[in-house]
Design an enzyme around this catalytic site. Sequence first.
Site, PDB file in Angstrom:
ATOM      1  N   ASP A 241       0.851  -1.190   0.000  1.00  0.00           N
ATOM      2  CA  ASP A 241       0.000   0.000   0.000  1.00  0.00           C
ATOM      3  C   ASP A 241       0.887   1.241   0.000  1.00  0.00           C
ATOM      4  OD1 ASP A 241      -2.418  -1.443   0.149  1.00  0.00           O
ATOM      5  OD2 ASP A 241      -2.141  -1.708   2.304  1.00  0.00           O
ATOM      6  N   LEU A 242       0.854   2.011  -1.067  1.00  0.00           N
ATOM      7  CA  LEU A 242       1.733   3.157  -1.237  1.00  0.00           C
ATOM      8  C   LEU A 242       1.613   4.134  -0.075  1.00  0.00           C
ATOM      9  CD1 LEU A 242       3.670   4.761  -3.051  1.00  0.00           C
ATOM     10  CD2 LEU A 242       1.648   5.809  -4.108  1.00  0.00           C
ATOM     11  N   ASP A 243       2.748   4.419   0.555  1.00  0.00           N
ATOM     12  CA  ASP A 243       2.838   5.397   1.649  1.00  0.00           C
ATOM     13  C   ASP A 243       1.910   5.070   2.818  1.00  0.00           C
ATOM     14  OD1 ASP A 243       4.690   6.740   0.163  1.00  0.00           O
ATOM     15  OD2 ASP A 243       3.289   8.239  -0.609  1.00  0.00           O
ATOM     16  N   GLU A 244       1.548   3.812   2.971  1.00  0.00           N
ATOM     17  CA  GLU A 244       0.647   3.418   4.051  1.00  0.00           C
ATOM     18  C   GLU A 244       1.300   2.439   5.029  1.00  0.00           C
ATOM     19  OE1 GLU A 244      -2.282   4.712   4.545  1.00  0.00           O
ATOM     20  OE2 GLU A 244      -2.354   5.866   2.679  1.00  0.00           O
TER      21      GLU A 244
END
Length: 298
Positions: A241-244
Amino acid sequence: MDHQPQNHLAASKAAEHAHRFVLTLSCEDKPGIVASVTTELAGTGANIAESNQFWDRQTNRFFMRIAFTTPEAIVKDDIERSLKSCVDRFDMKTTLVDQAKKPKIIIMVSKFDHALLHLFYQIKVGWLDADVAAIVSNHEDSRRFAEHEGIPYHVLPVSRDNKKEQEEALLQIVKDTGADLVILARYMQVLSDNLSKRLFGKVINIHHSFLPSFKGAKPYHQAHERGVKLIGATAHYVTPDLDEGPIIEQETERVSHAMSAEDFVATGRDIESRVLARAVKKHLESRVMLNGHKTVVF
């Protein structure tokens, strides 16, 4: 002439030859965990230098970090054998790190090199204890710096057509160097789900963070146009999950209407560099433990 007491000299000499270890553990919370672990460590002659613990009431998970020294004759295998009974008893997940082994890191960078240069400075002055095994980039911009520092520099340009092959090349570099950690120091490429899963817990990323969040080109200019009052940065483990991913470190700084977009950019660069370095230090010192989607940071 003053003379040190004999026992003080003996203690100092023993300390010079002592091994330094960090033990991290997590398990379901039950009575007796701390007593069991510390008793076993004492049996090896260990001396505890630092101890931190946390009970997550929501999940009933217990987390602990113990830094300790052992006599010269005691090695890592001895400690692991000593701890086996309590590890089995409490079904612990443990990691034992010998601090004599300096961690190896790979730094990935694109065109913006502020975070890269800050990491190198902190290593140079001894605040970060690590060896840079390689610098990997999708551009040539930092090659001269890498060559000056005597660090292998790998350029892996990424496109839609070769992303899989280039990520395999990165994994080979990780394997060949024996790297313990990969740092995305403003590396402007999204890692695939496959790579994120294979290196989970071993890749740290830094990115800007605003309220509201701005994505795409020139985020600091977008923030300036919207009249943002706080600029921040977040360092986290990379997940699909991008930047998560689980957050390790964050910081914010106030900005105002009197500042230009370039002032916003300069402030952002400074915060990103500091936050990333602190996150890397905490990881290298085994102070970060994964707790589902969160982290426990001692």
